[in-house]
Scaffold this motif. Structure first.
Motif, PDB file in Angstrom:
ATOM      1  N   UNK A  56     -24.626 -36.140 -15.247  1.00  0.00           N
ATOM      2  CA  UNK A  56     -24.973 -35.210 -14.792  1.00  0.00           C
ATOM      3  C   UNK A  56     -23.430 -33.707 -14.986  1.00  0.00           C
ATOM      4  N   UNK A  57     -22.363 -34.109 -15.146  1.00  0.00           N
ATOM      5  CA  UNK A  57     -21.246 -33.380 -15.823  1.00  0.00           C
ATOM      6  C   UNK A  57     -20.868 -33.865 -16.735  1.00  0.00           C
ATOM      7  N   UNK A  58     -19.958 -32.840 -17.176  1.00  0.00           N
ATOM      8  CA  UNK A  58     -18.575 -32.954 -18.550  1.00  0.00           C
ATOM      9  C   UNK A  58     -19.544 -33.540 -19.271  1.00  0.00           C
ATOM     10  N   UNK A  59     -19.056 -33.996 -20.268  1.00  0.00           N
ATOM     11  CA  UNK A  59     -19.543 -34.253 -21.904  1.00  0.00           C
ATOM     12  C   UNK A  59     -21.020 -34.658 -21.452  1.00  0.00           C
ATOM     13  N   UNK A  61     -23.400 -34.521 -19.656  1.00  0.00           N
ATOM     14  CA  UNK A  61     -24.267 -32.514 -19.357  1.00  0.00           C
ATOM     15  C   UNK A  61     -24.311 -31.664 -20.545  1.00  0.00           C
ATOM     16  N   UNK A  62     -22.733 -31.963 -21.167  1.00  0.00           N
ATOM     17  CA  UNK A  62     -23.246 -30.863 -22.907  1.00  0.00           C
ATOM     18  C   UNK A  62     -23.668 -31.580 -23.577  1.00  0.00           C
ATOM     19  N   UNK A  63     -23.852 -32.874 -23.469  1.00  0.00           N
ATOM     20  CA  UNK A  63     -24.886 -33.026 -24.398  1.00  0.00           C
ATOM     21  C   UNK A  63     -26.177 -32.792 -24.241  1.00  0.00           C
ATOM     22  N   UNK A  64     -26.863 -33.452 -23.079  1.00  0.00           N
ATOM     23  CA  UNK A  64     -27.923 -33.140 -22.472  1.00  0.00           C
ATOM     24  C   UNK A  64     -28.446 -31.797 -23.342  1.00  0.00           C
ATOM     25  N   UNK A  65     -27.510 -31.070 -22.977  1.00  0.00           N
ATOM     26  CA  UNK A  65     -28.089 -29.330 -23.182  1.00  0.00           C
ATOM     27  C   UNK A  65     -28.402 -29.209 -24.431  1.00  0.00           C
ATOM     28  N   UNK A  66     -27.283 -29.231 -25.668  1.00  0.00           N
ATOM     29  CA  UNK A  66     -27.640 -29.527 -26.632  1.00  0.00           C
ATOM     30  C   UNK A  66     -28.990 -30.078 -27.222  1.00  0.00           C
ATOM     31  N   UNK A  67     -29.135 -30.861 -26.727  1.00  0.00           N
ATOM     32  CA  UNK A  67     -30.159 -31.986 -27.377  1.00  0.00           C
ATOM     33  C   UNK A  67     -31.422 -31.387 -27.017  1.00  0.00           C
ATOM     34  N   UNK A  68     -31.131 -31.062 -25.912  1.00  0.00           N
ATOM     35  CA  UNK A  68     -32.347 -30.283 -25.242  1.00  0.00           C
ATOM     36  C   UNK A  68     -32.819 -29.026 -26.129  1.00  0.00           C
ATOM     37  N   UNK A  69     -31.848 -28.427 -26.201  1.00  0.00           N
ATOM     38  CA  UNK A  69     -31.436 -27.176 -27.153  1.00  0.00           C
ATOM     39  C   UNK A  69     -32.126 -27.614 -28.699  1.00  0.00           C
ATOM     40  N   UNK A  70     -31.698 -28.734 -29.150  1.00  0.00           N
ATOM     41  CA  UNK A  70     -32.497 -28.874 -30.651  1.00  0.00           C
ATOM     42  C   UNK A  70     -34.435 -30.142 -30.132  1.00  0.00           C
ATOM     43  N   UNK A  71     -34.595 -29.557 -29.226  1.00  0.00           N
ATOM     44  CA  UNK A  71     -35.981 -30.168 -29.081  1.00  0.00           C
ATOM     45  C   UNK A  71     -36.141 -31.286 -28.735  1.00  0.00           C
ATOM     46  N   UNK A  72     -35.332 -32.115 -27.979  1.00  0.00           N
ATOM     47  CA  UNK A  72     -35.804 -33.347 -27.509  1.00  0.00           C
ATOM     48  C   UNK A  72     -35.839 -32.840 -25.890  1.00  0.00           C
ATOM     49  N   UNK A 246      -5.905 -27.769 -28.255  1.00  0.00           N
ATOM     50  CA  UNK A 246      -5.869 -28.955 -28.003  1.00  0.00           C
ATOM     51  C   UNK A 246      -7.116 -29.377 -26.796  1.00  0.00           C
ATOM     52  N   UNK A 247      -7.186 -28.256 -26.025  1.00  0.00           N
ATOM     53  CA  UNK A 247      -8.393 -28.561 -25.100  1.00  0.00           C
ATOM     54  C   UNK A 247      -9.389 -28.066 -25.073  1.00  0.00           C
ATOM     55  N   UNK A 248     -10.991 -28.661 -25.252  1.00  0.00           N
ATOM     56  CA  UNK A 248     -12.002 -28.083 -25.048  1.00  0.00           C
ATOM     57  C   UNK A 248     -12.223 -28.074 -24.006  1.00  0.00           C
ATOM     58  N   UNK A 249     -13.224 -27.388 -23.852  1.00  0.00           N
ATOM     59  CA  UNK A 249     -14.660 -27.449 -22.632  1.00  0.00           C
ATOM     60  C   UNK A 249     -15.814 -28.060 -23.307  1.00  0.00           C
ATOM     61  N   UNK A 250     -16.223 -28.760 -22.481  1.00  0.00           N
ATOM     62  CA  UNK A 250     -17.197 -29.685 -22.899  1.00  0.00           C
ATOM     63  C   UNK A 250     -18.559 -29.370 -23.304  1.00  0.00           C
ATOM     64  N   UNK A 251     -18.633 -28.034 -23.197  1.00  0.00           N
ATOM     65  CA  UNK A 251     -19.972 -27.225 -24.545  1.00  0.00           C
ATOM     66  C   UNK A 251     -19.123 -27.140 -25.885  1.00  0.00           C
ATOM     67  N   UNK A 252     -18.225 -27.060 -25.941  1.00  0.00           N
ATOM     68  CA  UNK A 252     -17.567 -26.446 -27.027  1.00  0.00           C
ATOM     69  C   UNK A 252     -17.138 -27.534 -28.086  1.00  0.00           C
ATOM     70  N   UNK A 253     -16.700 -28.822 -26.871  1.00  0.00           N
ATOM     71  CA  UNK A 253     -16.095 -29.993 -27.195  1.00  0.00           C
ATOM     72  C   UNK A 253     -18.125 -31.006 -27.932  1.00  0.00           C
ATOM     73  N   UNK A 254     -18.462 -30.622 -27.405  1.00  0.00           N
ATOM     74  CA  UNK A 254     -19.865 -31.508 -27.810  1.00  0.00           C
ATOM     75  C   UNK A 254     -20.964 -30.514 -28.819  1.00  0.00           C
TER      76      UNK A 254
END
Length: 307
Positions: A56-59, A61-72, A246-254
Motif C-alpha cells: 500500500x505504500x513505501x517499497x 508500492x514502488x515495486x507495484x508501480x514499477x512492475x505495472x509499468x513493465x506490463x504486469x 545513502x538514503x533513497x526514496x522508495x521509488x529510486x531504490x526499487x
C-alpha cells in the motif's frame, strides 16, 4: 628454473587472478544493465500478475508501480484498505494495468485461506515478499521494547511467517509452469549482528537464508529467487528520513534494485548500498557491541526521524 622463481610466478598469477576477479565484481555492480540485461518482455514472459505484500505504500508500492509499468497486473496485499485503494487507483491511472487489493493483517494468523482463494487462479510472474515491521521505530535493547511479548509474536508473524506462507501459496504454480520470480525484501541489518535491532535483524537473517536455500532447491525448475537488502530508504517505517547520499526514496531504490534482479541470490539493490554493506562487514565486531556505539546510534536515529 629455481624453485623460488616458480613460487614468485605462482604468487603473481594468483594476485592477478584475485585483482581481476575483484575488478570484475566492481564493474558488475557499477554497470548492472550491461552485465545483467533484462529483455524488454522479461517480466511478462514470466506470467501476468505481480503479487506484493505490504504493497500500500513505501517499497511495496514502488515495486507495484514499477512492475505495472513493465506490463504486469498487480495484487496488493496490506492491512489498510483505504491506502490500498488509493495506491490501486494511482497505479491503474498511470499504467493502465489492472490492480486488485486484498486487505490482510500479516501480524495475524488466520489470513491465508482468504488470500489463497483470491490468488489461486492467477498466473503469477513475481511474488514480492515485502511486508515487515519494526518492534520499535527508535532502536532499543530487547527488554526495553514496549509490549515485548506482543511485539515478538507480531514481528515473527509479519516478517517471517508471511514470507514462508506466501511462498507456500504461490511457488507450486510457478513450479508447475516452469517460470517465476520470488523477491524477498530483507535489510542491510542482516549483514552483521546489529544490537538494538535484535529481533528485527534476526528475522531478516532468516529471510536471506530461506531465500538462498529456496533458490538452490528450485533454480532448476525455472524459478528465480533473490533477496534484496537495502540500508536507508525513506519510508513510514523508517520515519521518512531525509533522502541523502545513502538514503533513497522508495521509488529510486526499487528502480535501481530491479536492474540487479539477475545478479544472484542476494543484492543490496544499488551501488551505494553495496559500498555500505562492504563497510559494515569490515567493521570490527567489538565496535558494534560497545555500549558507547549503542547510545550514539540511538541518538543518531532519533535525530533522523525527528523523535
Amino acid at each position: 628454473m629455481a624453485l623460488i622463481e616458480v613460487v614468485f610466478i605462482l604468487v603473481g598469477v594468483c594476485c592477478v587472478f584475485f585483482c581481476g576477479r575483484r575488478l570484475a565484481r566492481v564493474l558488475m555492480v557499477l554497470f548492472p544493465k550491461f552485465w545483467y540485461p533484462l529483455p524488454e518482455n522479461f517480466f511478462t514472459s514470466m506470467g501476468k500478475w505481480a503479487v506484493i505484500t505490504g504493497g500500500s505504500e513505501g517499497i511495496g508500492r514502488a515495486y507495484a508501480q514499477q512492475l505495472a509499468g513493465h506490463g504486469l497486473n498487480v495484487v496488493l496485499i496490506s492491512r489498510s484498505r483505504g491506502k490500498l485503494e488509493t495506491a490501486a487507483q494511482d497505479i491503474e491511472l498511470t499504467t493502465g494495468r489492472k490492480v486488485t487489493v486484498i486487505s490482510a493483517d500479516f501480524t495475524k494468523d488466520d489470513i491465508y485461506t482468504s488470500i489463497e482463494e483470491s490468488i489461486s487462479s492467477l498466473d503469477v510472474a513475481i511474488l514480492v515478499n515485502n511486508v515487515g515491521i519494526l518492534p520499535s521505530q527508535i532502536p532499543c535493547k530487547l527488554l526495553e521494547t514496549t509490549n515485548l511479548e506482543e511485539k515478538i509474536l507480531q514481528v515473527i508473524n509479519c516478517n517471517l511467517k508471511s514470507m514462508a506462507k506466501m511462498c507456500r501459496l504461490i511457488l507450486p504454480g510457478m513450479v508447475e509452469r516452469g517460470r517465476g520470480i520470488i523477491l524477498n525484501v530483507s535489510s542491510g541489518m542482516a549483514i552483521v549482528p546489529f544490537p538494538l535491532y535484535t529481533l528485527y535483524g534476526a528475522t531478516k537473517v532468516f529471510i536471506e537464508r530461506f531465500a538462498q536455500c529456496l533458490q538452490a532447491e528450485y533454480k532448476s525448475k525455472g524459478i528465480l529467487v533473490q533477496t534484496v537488502s537495502p540500508f536507508g530508504v525513506s519510508t513510514s517505517m523508517m520515519g521518512y528520513q531525509k533522502e541523502d547520499l545513502m538514503t533513497f526514496s522508495a521509488e529510486a531504490f526499487v528502480k535501481s534494485s530491479l536492474t540487479y534482479l539477475k545478479a544472484g541470490d542476494h543484492s543490496y539493490g544499488s551501488v551505494r548500498h553495496t559500498i555500505l554493506g562492504s563497510f559494515f562487514q569490515n567493521i570490527p565486531t567489538w565496535v558494534l557491541r560497545h555500549e558507547a556505539f549503542h547510545q550514539s546510534f540511538k541518538e543518531f536515529v532519533k535525530k533522523r526521524v525527528g523523535a
